[in-house]
Design a protein around this motif. Structure first.
Motif, PDB file in Angstrom:
ATOM      1  N   GLU A   1      -4.271  -0.306  -8.558  1.00 39.23           N
ATOM      2  CA  GLU A   1      -3.232  -1.327  -8.403  1.00 39.23           C
ATOM      3  C   GLU A   1      -2.379  -1.413  -9.667  1.00 39.23           C
TER       4      GLU A   1
ATOM      5  N   VAL B   1       0.842  -1.197   0.000  1.00 35.91           N
ATOM      6  CA  VAL B   1       0.000   0.000   0.000  1.00 35.91           C
ATOM      7  C   VAL B   1       0.882   1.255   0.000  1.00 35.91           C
TER       8      VAL B   1
ATOM      9  N   GLN C   1      -3.125   4.641  -3.229  1.00 38.14           N
ATOM     10  CA  GLN C   1      -4.413   5.138  -2.765  1.00 38.14           C
ATOM     11  C   GLN C   1      -4.276   6.501  -2.116  1.00 38.14           C
TER      12      GLN C   1
END
Length: 183
Positions: free
Chosen positions: A141, A44, A166
């Motif tokens: 992604e 992430v 993100q």
């Protein structure tokens, strides 16, 4: 009796040397694994935060190593260079000093703009880093392919790593809680 003993030693030495020659083969120069993994996958990346992965698990591959980023597949399934193309990135030239850097002007004098990619790989260790310029990358992604080389050869690991980019998430507590308290 002595000649029988010498004959046995002679035969044993011959058998030993024969097995040594038969068993000899060239030892390969190094080893490169078919499978390496990035343990934290997907990784992430919150936009605007500089972050680096742990090195990949190289599964017994011999050192020294050389890593290279190959291609990235975007969230739409198309190949993209948005992560590796240089873009304007703000970086610190000098360290921040809380005693003297009390104004925005003082802070801005220590910051400069360079052209650098959002994503880089450590050539010797394989860690993948993301810069604060990730704010310019669309969320989603991204599948990353990597090449690894050593004295045993070169391997391509297609889609070995997923970067989940993100929006920055902030934690907001609206009112204090009374966890563990008896009312």
């Amino acid at each position: 009796m002595k000649s029988k003993y010498v004959s046995c030693l002679y035969i044993a030495a011959m058998l030993s040397s024969m097995t040594t020659f038969i068993g000899c083969e060239e030892i390969p120069d190094g080893y490169i694994s078919d499978k390496i993994i990035y343990v934290q996958n997907p990784f992430v990346v919150q936009k605007g935060i500089e972050i680096t992965t742990a090195p990949p698990n190289i599964n017994g591959t011999s050192y020294p190593l050389k890593f290279r980023l190959l291609e990235a597949e975007g969230p739409d399934g198309q190949m993209t260079t948005i992560l590796t193309d240089p873009i304007a990135t703000r970086v610190w030239e000098k360290p921040y000093d809380f005693k003297t850097d009390k104004t925005i002007d003082a802070i801005n004098k220590k910051i400069t703009v360079i052209n650098a990619p959002v994503m880089r790989i450590s050539e010797s260790g394989g860690q993948i880093s993301f810069s604060s310029a990730s704010t310019a990358v669309p969320s989603g992604e991204y599948k990353i392919s990597v090449e690894m080389s050593n004295s045993a050869g070169t391997r391509v690991y297609k889609d070995i790593f997923v970067a989940a980019i993100q929006e920055l998430s902030l934690i907001h507590i609206s009112e204090p809680t009374r966890l563990g308290m008896i009312s």
